[in-house]
Design a protein around this motif. Structure first.
Motif, short mmCIF file in Angstrom:
data_model
loop_
_atom_site.label_atom_id
_atom_site.label_comp_id
_atom_site.label_asym_id
_atom_site.label_seq_id
_atom_site.Cartn_x
_atom_site.Cartn_y
_atom_site.Cartn_z
N GLY A 158 40.79 28.76 36.85
CA GLY A 158 40.10 28.85 38.04
C GLY A 158 40.59 29.35 39.21
O GLY A 158 39.79 29.38 40.00
N GLU A 159 41.91 29.62 39.17
CA GLU A 159 42.44 30.44 40.43
C GLU A 159 42.16 31.69 40.49
O GLU A 159 42.05 32.32 39.61
CB GLU A 159 43.82 29.83 40.68
N THR A 160 42.13 32.20 41.69
CA THR A 160 42.47 33.53 42.26
C THR A 160 43.50 33.81 43.10
O THR A 160 43.50 33.04 44.23
CB THR A 160 41.09 34.00 42.85
N ASN A 185 32.53 41.90 45.04
CA ASN A 185 31.72 41.04 44.82
C ASN A 185 31.37 41.03 43.35
O ASN A 185 31.10 39.81 42.91
CB ASN A 185 30.44 41.80 45.50
N ALA A 209 33.95 38.66 41.97
CA ALA A 209 33.53 37.27 42.42
C ALA A 209 32.37 36.76 41.53
O ALA A 209 32.35 35.63 40.99
CB ALA A 209 33.02 37.24 43.88
N ASP A 210 31.41 37.72 41.10
CA ASP A 210 30.21 37.25 40.28
C ASP A 210 30.82 36.87 38.80
O ASP A 210 30.41 35.97 38.22
CB ASP A 210 29.08 38.56 40.30
N ARG A 262 33.81 35.96 37.93
CA ARG A 262 34.73 34.73 37.93
C ARG A 262 33.68 33.58 37.84
O ARG A 262 33.92 32.60 37.07
CB ARG A 262 35.31 34.92 39.25
N ASP A 263 32.26 33.51 38.82
CA ASP A 263 31.72 32.53 38.57
C ASP A 263 30.75 32.39 37.30
O ASP A 263 30.71 31.09 36.64
CB ASP A 263 30.82 32.43 39.80
N GLU A 264 30.46 33.47 36.73
CA GLU A 264 29.70 33.50 35.41
C GLU A 264 30.60 33.18 34.28
O GLU A 264 30.02 32.55 33.34
CB GLU A 264 28.91 35.01 35.29
N GLY A 274 33.80 32.19 34.28
CA GLY A 274 35.07 31.30 34.38
C GLY A 274 36.30 32.02 34.32
O GLY A 274 37.29 31.19 33.84
N SER A 289 40.04 33.75 35.79
CA SER A 289 41.04 33.52 36.77
C SER A 289 41.56 34.99 37.08
O SER A 289 41.50 35.68 36.12
CB SER A 289 42.11 32.49 36.43
#
Length: 327
Positions: free
Chosen positions: A41-43, A192, A195-196, A198-200, A202, A204
């Motif tokens: 979950g980290e960036t 962007n 980032a999308d 990563r959220d979609e 999961g 890292s």
């Protein structure tokens, strides 16, 4: 504790130079004793000047390069000496997005063939539906499957590179300067997209960059490299707002401020970056540091907590004072 996806422990990578009759063989110390952890979950942002060892460290972490010394763990398993077919499970967990999308894509292969390659390397054959889904995830359409890399813009080629990395459903993406070859407007689109995803999905990330503004936008934690070593590491807000290492402070002072009339202290480092063939004794930054003293030449400093903070670390005998003291 959050699951560890990647752990580097004392990793070194030296590249040998052939000797000549009047001179012994030498080694370029591209990475010189780096310990680093990335959790689920980290960036994490990896920043520093050109030649600091960022890209080499990324390639060692993905096992594209063998480390000279140290230990590489992926998903809790030691993969330091794993080679050949035994690397296939490792590739499923960690993938890489390269800096130059034009150079990293085969110009003789169509996009469909490029996206099929990771599947075939893992011993499977993808369906057209799977390939189309990959394209949709990165903002491209089915009609692009039959096209070739030269028919795309730089931003579209980087999207194809990201889609190829996503083909085997990895947990961690290591992005080596993913937007440095793109226009500023396209950089924002690609960031962007990351980032999308990563959220979609999961995902890292480890984002390698020399653009501190890019790293601040995407990373929750930052590690600063100089001459093959990490000199500062911590949460982004703490590192950017209160840098402890003189090198980090000098880097941040060079970032343009988008405010007319804003005044900030500009730190100009003197001297040249030392050669990684023969780095200085003690602290590698001491030859350019404005806070260096005699002790800095005797022993290399290790990463230690800054001002009582457990997550903000700096390898410096004389770190910058806390913000309140500095003010």
């Amino acid at each position: 504790m959050t699951e560890e996806l990647l752990r580097l422990d004392g990793v070194r990578k030296y590249f040998g130079l052939r000797g000549v009759p009047w001179q012994a063989a030498q080694a370029v110390r591209a990475v010189d004793g780096v310990s680093f952890v990335v959790r689920k979950g980290e960036t994490v942002g990896l920043v520093g000047e050109s030649g600091s060892g960022k890209s080499t460290l990324a390639r060692v972490a993905t096992r594209l390069l063998d480390p000279t010394a140290g230990r590489v763990e992926i998903g809790g398993k030691d993969v330091t000496r794993v080679r050949g077919r035994r690397l296939r499970p490792v590739r499923r967990r960690v993938q890489m997005v390269f800096q130059d999308p034009q150079a990293s894509l085969n110009p003789r292969q169509s996009v469909g063939t490029i996206l099929s390659t990771p599947f075939r390397a893992q011993g499977t054959r993808p369906t057209r539906t799977q390939l189309v889904e990959l394209l949709h995830q990165v903002g491209l359409s089915e009609e692009h499957l039959e096209r070739y890399p030269h028919e795309f813009s730089g931003g579209q080629r980087q999207r194809i590179g990201i889609a190829r990395a996503l083909a085997v459903s990895p947990d961690l993406l290591i992005c080596d300067e993913p937007v440095s070859a793109l226009d500023v407007s396209v950089q924002a689109q690609v960031l962007n997209l990351l980032a999308d995803l990563r959220d979609e999905l999961g995902l890292s990330y480890v984002v390698v960059a020399h653009d501190l503004a890019v790293v601040r936008q995407v990373a929750g934690r930052v590690a600063v490299m100089y001459l093959g070593t990490i000199v500062e590491e911590g949460p982004s807000d703490q590192v950017y707002n209160a840098p402890a290492h003189p090198y980090t402070k000098a880097l941040l002072s060079a970032v343009p401020v988008p405010e007319p009339g804003a005044v900030r202290e500009r730190i100009v480092l003197t001297g040249d970056v030392p050669t990684p063939i023969a780095p200085p004794s003690g602290c590698p930054f001491r030859t350019r540091c404005y806070r260096a003293e005699d002790v800095c030449a005797t022993e290399r400093p290790v990463l230690q907590p800054v001002a009582g903070q457990t997550e903000h670390l700096a390898a410096c005998y004389f770190p910058e004072p806390p913000t309140s003291e500095r003010t």
